[in-house]
Design a protein around this motif. Structure first.
Motif: not given
Length: 177
Positions: A142-156
């Motif tokens: 539960d956060e305003k924005v999450v940037v997940c770079s774990g994987g083949p791409n960046t997911l925002v």
């Protein structure tokens, strides 16, 4: 930077389309509206009809190679319709397979669940999706924005319209703007 905004023919939360669209344009990028049907799409402000927007390209005409990134606006009906469209789900999966950044807000992660791309990823969404995300192998926070770079791409990902500023800043960074 050319960014695809993938939507169904109706049910898009207007502010989750127009604000990121403007942010991409202001950053010098070219936003393009990709939909499941040609013509115009119907946006909403919560449950009330709002504006209509012209489709630039249908899912069947679109190719991941044409774009530098993907935005998935929310609204309840929009992602629910997208996840039932094989072409839309395949296009989303294609962005992940190509390693291109994807940004999804509010209910839009439903499409990510359907595309089977949240496993092992950390993301956020409208709170009612947290069980769906966890059941699909993702970690929900539960956060305003999450940037997940774990994987083949960046997911925002972001939760709601109140998070749009943080969402747009993180998405533009992911898109290389």
């Amino acid at each position: 930077m050319r960014i695809a905004f993938l939507v169904a023919h109706e049910g898009i939360e207007q502010v989750e389309l127009t604000h990121p669209w403007q942010a991409v344009g202001d950053a010098g990028g070219t936003p393009r509206l990709v939909s499941t049907r040609p013509g115009n799409v119907q946006a909403f402000q919560h449950l009330d009809k709002a504006g209509t927007f012209p489709v630039d390209q249908t899912v069947d005409e679109a190719s991941v190679s044409e774009y530098d990134g993907l935005v998935l606006p929310g609204g309840v009906a929009n992602p629910d319709a997208l996840r039932l469209d094989d072409g839309a789900v395949g296009l989303v999966r294609g962005f992940f397979e190509a390693g291109k950044p994807v940004a999804a807000i509010c209910h839009a992660p439903w499409v990510l669940v359907e595309a089977d791309v949240v496993r092992g990823r950390t993301l956020t969404s409208w709170p009612s999706l947290q069980t769906d995300i966890r059941n699909a192998g993702g970690a929900w926070v539960d956060e305003k924005v999450v940037v997940c770079s774990g994987g083949p791409n960046t997911l925002v990902t972001s939760r709601m319209p109140d998070d749009l500023k943080a969402f747009e800043e993180a998405a533009l960074t992911a898109f290389g703007a």
